[in-house]
Motif scaffolding. Structure first.
Motif, PDB file in Angstrom:
ATOM      1  N   THR A 242      42.821  33.612  24.327  1.00  0.00           N
ATOM      2  CA  THR A 242      41.993  33.337  25.504  1.00  0.00           C
ATOM      3  C   THR A 242      40.574  32.923  25.136  1.00  0.00           C
ATOM      4  OG1 THR A 242      41.226  35.626  25.706  1.00  0.00           O
ATOM      5  CG2 THR A 242      43.326  35.065  26.766  1.00  0.00           C
ATOM      6  N   GLY A 243      40.146  33.274  23.928  1.00  0.00           N
ATOM      7  CA  GLY A 243      38.776  32.993  23.526  1.00  0.00           C
ATOM      8  C   GLY A 243      37.762  33.937  24.128  1.00  0.00           C
ATOM      9  N   ALA A 244      38.244  34.947  24.854  1.00  0.00           N
ATOM     10  CA  ALA A 244      37.347  35.910  25.490  1.00  0.00           C
ATOM     11  C   ALA A 244      37.428  37.247  24.774  1.00  0.00           C
ATOM     12  CB  ALA A 244      37.722  36.088  26.958  1.00  0.00           C
ATOM     13  N   SER A 245      36.392  38.019  24.941  1.00  0.00           N
ATOM     14  CA  SER A 245      36.397  39.351  24.368  1.00  0.00           C
ATOM     15  C   SER A 245      37.323  40.243  25.186  1.00  0.00           C
ATOM     16  CB  SER A 245      34.978  39.932  24.371  1.00  0.00           C
ATOM     17  OG  SER A 245      34.954  41.210  23.789  1.00  0.00           O
ATOM     18  N   ALA A 246      38.140  41.039  24.501  1.00  0.00           N
ATOM     19  CA  ALA A 246      39.106  41.887  25.197  1.00  0.00           C
ATOM     20  C   ALA A 246      39.261  43.198  24.451  1.00  0.00           C
ATOM     21  CB  ALA A 246      40.456  41.191  25.312  1.00  0.00           C
ATOM     22  N   GLU A 247      39.474  44.258  25.196  1.00  0.00           N
ATOM     23  CA  GLU A 247      39.660  45.560  24.580  1.00  0.00           C
ATOM     24  C   GLU A 247      41.001  45.599  23.848  1.00  0.00           C
ATOM     25  OE1 GLU A 247      39.526  50.338  25.681  1.00  0.00           O
ATOM     26  OE2 GLU A 247      39.646  48.845  27.275  1.00  0.00           O
ATOM     27  N   GLY A 248      40.960  46.039  22.596  1.00  0.00           N
ATOM     28  CA  GLY A 248      42.171  46.236  21.825  1.00  0.00           C
ATOM     29  C   GLY A 248      42.780  44.994  21.233  1.00  0.00           C
ATOM     30  N   ALA A 249      42.157  43.823  21.414  1.00  0.00           N
ATOM     31  CA  ALA A 249      42.775  42.568  20.956  1.00  0.00           C
ATOM     32  C   ALA A 249      43.060  42.586  19.452  1.00  0.00           C
ATOM     33  CB  ALA A 249      41.864  41.391  21.306  1.00  0.00           C
ATOM     34  N   TYR A 250      42.246  43.268  18.689  1.00  0.00           N
ATOM     35  CA  TYR A 250      42.415  43.312  17.232  1.00  0.00           C
ATOM     36  C   TYR A 250      43.661  44.096  16.828  1.00  0.00           C
ATOM     37  CZ  TYR A 250      41.053  44.028  12.313  1.00  0.00           C
ATOM     38  OH  TYR A 250      41.008  44.061  10.933  1.00  0.00           O
ATOM     39  N   TYR A 251      44.086  45.046  17.654  1.00  0.00           N
ATOM     40  CA  TYR A 251      45.063  46.038  17.217  1.00  0.00           C
ATOM     41  C   TYR A 251      46.476  45.834  17.744  1.00  0.00           C
ATOM     42  CZ  TYR A 251      40.823  48.561  15.906  1.00  0.00           C
ATOM     43  OH  TYR A 251      39.623  48.911  15.355  1.00  0.00           O
ATOM     44  N   VAL A 252      46.660  45.105  18.853  1.00  0.00           N
ATOM     45  CA  VAL A 252      47.965  45.092  19.522  1.00  0.00           C
ATOM     46  C   VAL A 252      48.820  43.915  19.039  1.00  0.00           C
ATOM     47  CG1 VAL A 252      47.096  46.301  21.535  1.00  0.00           C
ATOM     48  CG2 VAL A 252      47.035  43.799  21.493  1.00  0.00           C
ATOM     49  N   TRP A 253      50.159  44.049  19.260  1.00  0.00           N
ATOM     50  CA  TRP A 253      51.122  43.072  18.755  1.00  0.00           C
ATOM     51  C   TRP A 253      52.147  42.725  19.830  1.00  0.00           C
ATOM     52  CZ3 TRP A 253      51.224  41.177  13.631  1.00  0.00           C
ATOM     53  CH2 TRP A 253      50.266  41.751  12.774  1.00  0.00           C
ATOM     54  N   GLU A 254      52.666  41.491  19.706  1.00  0.00           N
ATOM     55  CA  GLU A 254      53.796  41.045  20.505  1.00  0.00           C
ATOM     56  C   GLU A 254      54.992  40.821  19.579  1.00  0.00           C
ATOM     57  OE1 GLU A 254      52.618  37.481  22.404  1.00  0.00           O
ATOM     58  OE2 GLU A 254      51.038  38.414  23.614  1.00  0.00           O
ATOM     59  N   PRO A 255      56.220  40.924  20.099  1.00  0.00           N
ATOM     60  CA  PRO A 255      57.394  40.692  19.232  1.00  0.00           C
ATOM     61  C   PRO A 255      57.368  39.332  18.543  1.00  0.00           C
ATOM     62  CG  PRO A 255      58.081  41.718  21.285  1.00  0.00           C
ATOM     63  CD  PRO A 255      56.618  41.382  21.443  1.00  0.00           C
ATOM     64  N   GLY A 256      56.923  38.306  19.252  1.00  0.00           N
ATOM     65  CA  GLY A 256      56.896  36.975  18.649  1.00  0.00           C
ATOM     66  C   GLY A 256      55.952  36.882  17.463  1.00  0.00           C
ATOM     67  N   GLN A 257      54.858  37.598  17.512  1.00  0.00           N
ATOM     68  CA  GLN A 257      53.933  37.605  16.383  1.00  0.00           C
ATOM     69  C   GLN A 257      54.585  38.211  15.147  1.00  0.00           C
ATOM     70  OE1 GLN A 257      50.833  39.811  18.481  1.00  0.00           O
ATOM     71  NE2 GLN A 257      49.501  38.013  18.448  1.00  0.00           N
ATOM     72  N   LEU A 258      55.407  39.228  15.357  1.00  0.00           N
ATOM     73  CA  LEU A 258      56.112  39.837  14.229  1.00  0.00           C
ATOM     74  C   LEU A 258      57.112  38.856  13.621  1.00  0.00           C
ATOM     75  CD1 LEU A 258      56.818  43.443  15.589  1.00  0.00           C
ATOM     76  CD2 LEU A 258      54.983  42.694  14.063  1.00  0.00           C
ATOM     77  N   VAL A 259      57.821  38.125  14.469  1.00  0.00           N
ATOM     78  CA  VAL A 259      58.791  37.150  13.968  1.00  0.00           C
ATOM     79  C   VAL A 259      58.086  36.065  13.170  1.00  0.00           C
ATOM     80  CG1 VAL A 259      60.491  35.407  14.619  1.00  0.00           C
ATOM     81  CG2 VAL A 259      60.432  37.605  15.822  1.00  0.00           C
ATOM     82  N   ASP A 260      56.973  35.552  13.699  1.00  0.00           N
ATOM     83  CA  ASP A 260      56.234  34.504  12.998  1.00  0.00           C
ATOM     84  C   ASP A 260      55.738  34.979  11.635  1.00  0.00           C
ATOM     85  OD1 ASP A 260      56.627  32.878  15.172  1.00  0.00           O
ATOM     86  OD2 ASP A 260      54.632  33.217  16.035  1.00  0.00           O
ATOM     87  N   LEU A 261      55.366  36.236  11.557  1.00  0.00           N
ATOM     88  CA  LEU A 261      54.803  36.765  10.316  1.00  0.00           C
ATOM     89  C   LEU A 261      55.874  37.206   9.331  1.00  0.00           C
ATOM     90  CD1 LEU A 261      52.380  37.838   8.622  1.00  0.00           C
ATOM     91  CD2 LEU A 261      52.616  39.989   9.892  1.00  0.00           C
ATOM     92  N   LEU A 262      56.901  37.889   9.824  1.00  0.00           N
ATOM     93  CA  LEU A 262      57.835  38.578   8.938  1.00  0.00           C
ATOM     94  C   LEU A 262      59.217  37.945   8.858  1.00  0.00           C
ATOM     95  CD1 LEU A 262      57.025  42.202  10.202  1.00  0.00           C
ATOM     96  CD2 LEU A 262      56.140  41.126   8.112  1.00  0.00           C
ATOM     97  N   GLY A 263      59.549  37.054   9.790  1.00  0.00           N
ATOM     98  CA  GLY A 263      60.918  36.574   9.879  1.00  0.00           C
ATOM     99  C   GLY A 263      61.741  37.512  10.743  1.00  0.00           C
TER     100      GLY A 263
END
Length: 685
Positions: free
Chosen positions: A327-348
């Motif tokens: 989003t380009g905006a400041s958000a609480e917790g943005a550094y720490y949280v994950w989505e399933p798709g992010q895991l697939v992109d990173l880990l397979g």
């Protein structure tokens, strides 16, 4: 154009330096100007890592039109609560008494004489949920000030009288420190509030009860209470496995917004992590828990990697908010949280499925917008696989925009970190942690300690701030120095702790009642002198001082310091049954008093393996509040009275276990020493 906060050393004040609000820092000049103009003072109190402080700043303090109105009708004063806990405490007490709740940002309207007459916390830019807008509040206060000045004065006088009456209760103190029956009643009270299903006490939101857990561990060590140990273990495990614990980078968030420890308020504070580091270390020492050991080490590593400053001390906090890359905006917790798709992109796909199962990352999400906060609800079956996945996720997260860091150094919180790191380094064979504790202590000596022996509360970039230290600064720094002495055997730390505690006795103690004040007798005069024996996010200065005084007396035999500790603990007996959750550190210190505390003198050559083995056994002991002194026979006695007249036994290093300087027969056997001090066998392996 920058306002008067541009030259402030506080990161929080600097965050407001470009506001159109014409902020003044707290000081006599601000109140003199309010008196000259005949306007009320708007006092706004917050801190750099405060999410809702940022929200209100963006919504209201950055609004040029609203700022113009505020500047015309009020004298705006901005305070960093972490730099001026005395100002925060006095007015927060008024807010809580008037509204039944508190929090930050704190918004208080004062007369030019510093008397409060209207209160609140966060106010939105537009009315919502029955809450007036900030503009409506300003207009209402301005109308009252202009048209009903006498009524405003009467309200302010009544509030000041109420605060004085509340303070008198604490100043009266109590006559006797708590006994065994009082501590048992505290345990019963905690049992009633204990969450059997989720761990912790009470409902949402849930804060990490570090001081209460320390009491429970000490109570178990002294009495054998399985109920106390169960509450400590279940709470610590629930926090360690929940989202409040950073499963990738270590350390803990400020609190969980839910009762299950899943969703944290993401700011990470030095004081929480220093206290929890010591608690998990002590839990490992008491039980041998592998989970507690892992959490202690990862928390220590978090302190070193994320909060250590270039000068060697520890910064105050990491922000809750960070930049959301999508989003380009400041958000609480943005550094720490994950989505399933992010895991697939990173880990397979395969490793992503494993990671999602390990860390409870779901399609629905456990946080906002389908994201999940990482949890570790059970230990992995394959630790090598887990560590590899965790490493890859941690490295990927490190590439995200990181939360801002409040890099001011607070003396009290560094004292807590020094104690925790010194003990952890000694017990878990991490000399780098002891070295880090020593470096932080050296910074406090070089920057915070003035030539006349007084402490300054804060520094930044190695430059001292201007605010005087409060009671918790002296007490927690002394606690850190005592821990350093126990671990290193360098008598200078004991002497420095004694100097700080002498200042506590001279400038912070009511000679008549033994009650303690949060500010020195020569500090700035507020509408009342702050004083509170109950814990907040940190141990109260009152009971922290009692603990340090008791420990110092155990090393030195000083009846003056022990008597002061006993008198200070009188208030704990009065509160033990009524409010045990909020007097946890006082209860923990009372456990030490009832146990003696045990005084362990280890005599022998510093480089002798037997001396080291006895010292380790002494430090591993669970006896509440035990103190450990190590030195050459005769040589160190002049500096440390506990070591006086303690000879070797048959030419071998020996340990003496004493209470009030009366000692049992010495032993040369670490196993025998361990039995006397409650060492858990698995811990020594």
């Amino acid at each position: 154009m920058p306002n008067r906060l541009a030259d402030a050393t506080s990161p929080y004040l600097q965050q407001h330096a470009e506001n159109p609000v014409d902020w003044w820092p707290w000081g006599p000049e601000a109140f003199a100007e309010a008196e000259r103009r005949g306007v009320p003072v708007l006092l706004s109190v917050g801190y750099a890592a405060c999410h809702w402080c940022h929200v209100m700043a963006h919504e209201s303090f950055e609004d040029a039109e609203l700022a113009g109105y505020l500047n015309e009708r009020f004298l705006p004063v901005k305070v960093d609560r972490e730099e001026r806990p005395d100002v925060d405490a006095v007015y927060m007490e008024a807010v809580q008494a008037a509204t039944g709740q508190g929090g930050w940002p704190m918004t208080v309207f004062l007369t030019p004489g510093k008397e409060p007459f209207y209160f609140g916390t966060y106010f939105p830019p537009r009315p919502r949920h029955g809450m007036p807008s900030f503009r409506q509040v300003l207009e209402g206060v301005d109308a009252a000030w202009r048209d009903r000045r006498q009524e405003v004065g009467e309200v302010a006088a009544r509030i000041r009288a109420d605060l004085a009456e509340r303070a008198a209760v604490y100043s009266a103190g109590a006559h006797h420190p708590p006994g065994d029956a009082d501590l048992h009643q505290a345990l019963v009270g905690l049992s009633r509030e204990f969450d059997q299903n989720r761990g912790g006490f009470g409902g949402a939101p849930k804060f990490p009860p570090a001081m209460v857990i320390e009491f429970l561990l000490r109570h178990h060590a002294r009495t054998g209470s399985e109920a106390a140990l169960e509450m400590a273990v279940r709470t610590a495990e629930a926090m360690a496995r929940g989202g409040i614990h950073d499963q990738l980078g270590g350390g803990f968030a400020r609190y969980a917004v839910d009762a299950d420890w899943v969703v944290p308020h993401f700011e990470k504070m030095l004081y929480d992590n220093a206290l929890l580091l010591r608690v998990y270390l002590h839990l490992w020492r008491a039980t041998g828990s592998a989970l507690a050991r892992r959490v202690a080490l990862s928390t220590a590593d978090f302190l070193l990697s994320e909060l250590r400053t270039p000068e060697g001390a520890f910064a105050s906090a990491l922000d809750a908010d960070s930049l959301d890359e999508e989003t380009g905006a400041s958000a609480e917790g943005a550094y720490y949280v994950w989505e399933p798709g992010q895991l697939v992109d990173l880990l397979g796909p395969a490793d992503a499925a494993t990671a999602a199962r390990l860390f409870t990352v779901t399609a629905a999400g456990t946080f906002e917008h389908g994201t999940s906060v990482l949890q570790l609800l059970a230990d992995p079956e394959d630790f090598a696989e887990y560590e590899e996945i965790r490493r890859r996720m941690f490295e990927a997260r490190a590439a995200r925009p990181a939360p801002a860091r409040d890099d001011k150094v607070v003396a009290a919180w560094n004292g807590l970190a020094i104690a925790a790191l010194a003990e952890t380094g000694a017990l878990l064979d991490r000399p780098d942690l002891v070295e880090a504790a020593e470096r932080a202590a050296d910074l406090l000596l070089a920057v915070h300690l003035t030539p006349d022996g007084r402490l300054l509360r804060t520094s930044r970039d190695g430059r001292p701030g201007t605010n005087a230290g409060v009671l918790e600064d002296y007490a927690d720094t002394a606690e850190g120095f005592l821990a350093l002495y126990a671990v290193t055997g360098e008598a200078e730390w004991l002497q420095l702790a004694g100097g700080l505690l002498d200042t506590v006795l001279k400038h912070f103690t009511d000679e008549t009642s033994g009650a303690l004040y949060d500010t020195a007798d020569d500090a700035e005069e507020l509408i009342r002198r702050p004083q509170d024996p109950t814990d907040s996010a940190t141990p109260s200065g009152w009971t922290a001082a009692a603990g340090a005084l008791l420990g110092y007396a155990a090393y030195t035999g000083s009846e003056r310091h022990r008597a002061a500790a006993e008198r200070a603990l009188g208030i704990v007996g009065a509160l033990a049954a009524r409010a045990p959750r909020f007097i946890g550190w006082g209860l923990a210190v009372a456990e030490a008093l009832l146990d003696g505390p045990r005084e362990i003198a280890v005599v022998g050559p510093a480089d002798h393996p037997a001396t080291a083995a006895l010292r380790r056994a002494a430090l591993l002991g669970t006896a509440p509040g035990a103190v450990v002194a190590v030195g050459e026979p005769g040589e160190a006695a002049a500096e440390v009275p506990l070591l006086a007249d303690r000879p070797l036994v048959g030419g071998a290093p020996a340990a003496y276990v004493c209470r009030h300087f009366a000692c049992e027969a010495p032993t040369t056997d670490p196993a025998v020493l361990g039995e006397r001090l409650g060492v858990v066998a698995v811990v020594g392996e």
